[in-house]
Write an enzyme that holds these catalytic residues in place. Structure first.
Site, PDB file in Angstrom:
ATOM      1  N   ARG A   1       0.798  -1.226   0.000  1.00  0.00           N
ATOM      2  CA  ARG A   1       0.000   0.000   0.000  1.00  0.00           C
ATOM      3  C   ARG A   1       0.829   1.274   0.000  1.00  0.00           C
ATOM      4  O   ARG A   1       0.605   2.186  -0.794  1.00  0.00           O
ATOM      5  CB  ARG A   1      -0.887   0.048   1.263  1.00  0.00           C
ATOM      6  N   THR A   2       1.774   1.335   0.936  1.00  0.00           N
ATOM      7  CA  THR A   2       2.455   2.618   1.147  1.00  0.00           C
ATOM      8  C   THR A   2       3.263   3.005  -0.083  1.00  0.00           C
ATOM      9  O   THR A   2       3.173   4.122  -0.586  1.00  0.00           O
ATOM     10  CB  THR A   2       3.349   2.527   2.399  1.00  0.00           C
TER      11      THR A   2
ATOM     12  N   LYS B   1      26.355  -5.491  -2.912  1.00  0.00           N
ATOM     13  CA  LYS B   1      27.821  -5.413  -3.065  1.00  0.00           C
ATOM     14  C   LYS B   1      28.445  -4.659  -1.893  1.00  0.00           C
ATOM     15  O   LYS B   1      29.634  -4.336  -1.930  1.00  0.00           O
ATOM     16  CB  LYS B   1      28.169  -4.687  -4.369  1.00  0.00           C
TER      17      LYS B   1
ATOM     18  N   ARG C   1      11.373   3.837   3.730  1.00  0.00           N
ATOM     19  CA  ARG C   1      10.919   2.872   4.742  1.00  0.00           C
ATOM     20  C   ARG C   1      12.123   2.028   5.103  1.00  0.00           C
ATOM     21  O   ARG C   1      12.829   1.523   4.215  1.00  0.00           O
ATOM     22  CB  ARG C   1       9.788   1.999   4.207  1.00  0.00           C
TER      23      ARG C   1
ATOM     24  N   HIS D   1       5.015   6.149  11.436  1.00  0.00           N
ATOM     25  CA  HIS D   1       4.497   5.961  10.090  1.00  0.00           C
ATOM     26  C   HIS D   1       3.485   7.093   9.873  1.00  0.00           C
ATOM     27  O   HIS D   1       2.271   6.867   9.864  1.00  0.00           O
ATOM     28  CB  HIS D   1       3.838   4.588  10.002  1.00  0.00           C
TER      29      HIS D   1
HETATM   30  C1  NCD Z   1       1.787  -1.178   8.145  1.00  0.00           C
HETATM   31  C2  NCD Z   1       3.272  -0.979   8.162  1.00  0.00           C
HETATM   32  O1  NCD Z   1       4.012  -1.469   7.320  1.00  0.00           O
HETATM   33  O2  NCD Z   1       3.669  -0.273   9.071  1.00  0.00           O
HETATM   34  N1  NCD Z   1       1.221  -1.333   6.911  1.00  0.00           N
HETATM   35  C3  NCD Z   1       0.976  -0.201   6.177  1.00  0.00           C
HETATM   36  O3  NCD Z   1       1.849   0.595   5.939  1.00  0.00           O
HETATM   37  N2  NCD Z   1      -0.276   0.003   5.789  1.00  0.00           N
HETATM   38  C4  NCD Z   1       1.270  -2.034   9.187  1.00  0.00           C
HETATM   39  C5  NCD Z   1       1.764  -3.438   9.286  1.00  0.00           C
HETATM   40  O4  NCD Z   1       2.710  -3.855   8.641  1.00  0.00           O
HETATM   41  O5  NCD Z   1       1.162  -4.145  10.076  1.00  0.00           O
END
Ligand code: NCD
Length: 305
Positions: A54-55, A82, A104, A132
Site C-alpha cells: 500500500r504505502t 555489493k 521505509r 508511520h
Molecule cells: C503497516 C506498516 O508497514 O507499518 N502497513 C501499512 O503501511 N499500511 C502495518 C503493518 O505492517 O502491520
C-alpha cells in the site's frame, strides 16, 4: 515543514491543514482525468528497505497524480548486495536528481539520518516500530469523513501496540485532533515507552468494546517478535480478535479500521473485514490523497505553479 517524519509534535492546525489539502486531492482523484500539473518537473524517489504494498504504491500513484516523475529503489536488486552503504546509496539517488525521498527502513531513526545526508525533503514511510506518519494522516482522514470531526470520538487501538509504528503515529494524530484513545492489549504487547502518551490503556477488549466509536485493529507483527509474547494464536483471537461475535457487540454505527496487511482470522474475522462498516479500503484510497498533500506541501512552494 521541511521533512515529514513523525506525527509527534504536529499541532492541530498543521494536521488540519494537511487533511484539508488531502480532501481537495480526494476531489481531484474523483475526476475523469485524476491528475494535476502541480509537481511537473519534480522527481520523487521511493526507497523501501522493508516490504510494502500500500504505502509504496500509493506514494508512486500520488506523485504521478501530481505529474511528478518517480524513481523506485529496491534493495534486493541494488548494489547494497555489493556492500554499498545507506549513505552512499541515498546520495547516489539524490545525485541523479531526486527532489524528495520517501524511505521505509527497519531501523528506527533511519529517515532522520537520511535527512541529515541529503539537501532534499525526506518523508518517513515507516521506520522500524517507531513512526508511520502518512498512515496516521490517512487514518485521520478516513475517520473525519465518517464522523465529521474527531472531537470526542472514542477510538480503541487493539493488539500489538508495542511493535506498531502505525499505533505510535496514530496516537498522537488522533488525540491532537480531539479523539479519546484507548490502547487495548495484553500487558506483553503494550509499549514500554507509553508514559506520557495521551492515551488510556486496557487489557480487556470486551470491557471497552461497547463504548467505542471506532476499533483500530493492528496486525500482529510476527517479524518483530509480536507473536512470541502470547501463548498461541487461538488464545490471541479469543481475547483480542475482532470476531463476528465481538463485532455484534459494537455500537450499531461503530466502524472498524486496519492498516493492512490483514491477518484474516487472527486480529480480524473474514466477515468483519468484508463488512460495510470495515473502512479498510477507504483507508487505502485515502492513502493516495494524503500522500499527495504531503508531497505537495514539501515540494509545491518552489515549483512552476
Ligand atoms: C503497516 C506498516 O508497514 O507499518 N502497513 C501499512 O503501511 N499500511 C502495518 C503493518 O505492517 O502491520
Amino acid at each position: 515543514m521541511k521533512h515529514f517524519l513523525t506525527t509527534q509534535g504536529l499541532d492541530r492546525q498543521e494536521l488540519e491543514g494537511l487533511l484539508a489539502e488531502a480532501e481537495e486531492f480526494v476531489d481531484v482523484l474523483g475526476r475523469p482525468i485524476p491528475k494535476v500539473p502541480a509537481l511537473r518537473g519534480k522527481t520523487v524517489a521511493t526507497m523501501f528497505f522493508e516490504a510494502s504494498t500500500r504505502t509504496r504504491l500509493s506514494f508512486e500513484k500520488a506523485a504521478k497524480a501530481l505529474s511528478a516523475d518517480t524513481m523506485s529503489f529496491s534493495p534486493g536488486t541494488s548494489a547494497l548486495s555489493k556492500g554499498e552503504s545507506l549513505k552512499d546509496t541515498v546520495q547516489t539517488i539524490r545525485a541523479m536528481g531526486a527532489d524528495l525521498v520517501v524511505v521505509r527502513h527497519k531501523a528506527t531513526g533511519a529517515p532522520w539520518r537520511i535527512a541529515s545526508w541529503v539537501d532534499v525533503p525526506v518523508v518517513n514511510g515507516g521506520d522500524g516500530a517507531h513512526q508511520h506518519p502518512t498512515q496516521a494522516l490517512l487514518d485521520s482522514l478516513t475517520l473525519l469523513q465518517r464522523f465529521g470531526t474527531l472531537d470526542g470520538v472514542r477510538i480503541g487501538i487493539v493488539g500489538d501496540v508495542r511493535h506498531s509504528r502505525v499505533a505510535r503515529s496514530d496516537v498522537f494524530a488522533f488525540s491532537t485532533l480531539g479523539a479519546e484513545v484507548t490502547l487495548v492489549a495484553p500487558p506483553t504487547l503494550l509499549p514500554v515507552d507509553s508514559d506520557g502518551w495521551p492515551v488510556q490503556a486496557a487489557h480487556d477488549l470486551d470491557d471497552v468494546l461497547p463504548g467505542l466509536d471506532a476499533v483500530y485493529l493492528l496486525r500482529v507483527q510476527a517479524e518483530r517478535g509480536g507473536a512470541s509474547v502470547f501463548p498461541s494464536l487461538p488464545e490471541y483471537v479469543r481475547r483480542f480478535g475482532m470476531t463476528r461475535e465481538r463485532f455484534a457487540a459494537l455500537k450499531p454505527d461503530a466502524v472498524v479500521l486496519h492498516p493492512g496487511p490483514m491477518n484474516r482470522g487472527v486480529e480480524i474475522a473474514d466477515s468483519v473485514a468484508d463488512d460495510p462498516r470495515s473502512l479498510v479500503l477507504d483507508q487505502v484510497a485515502n492513502g493516495v490523497a494524503v500522500r499527495m498533500a504531503v508531497l505537495f506541501r514539501l515540494l509545491g512552494g518552489e515549483g512552476d505553479e
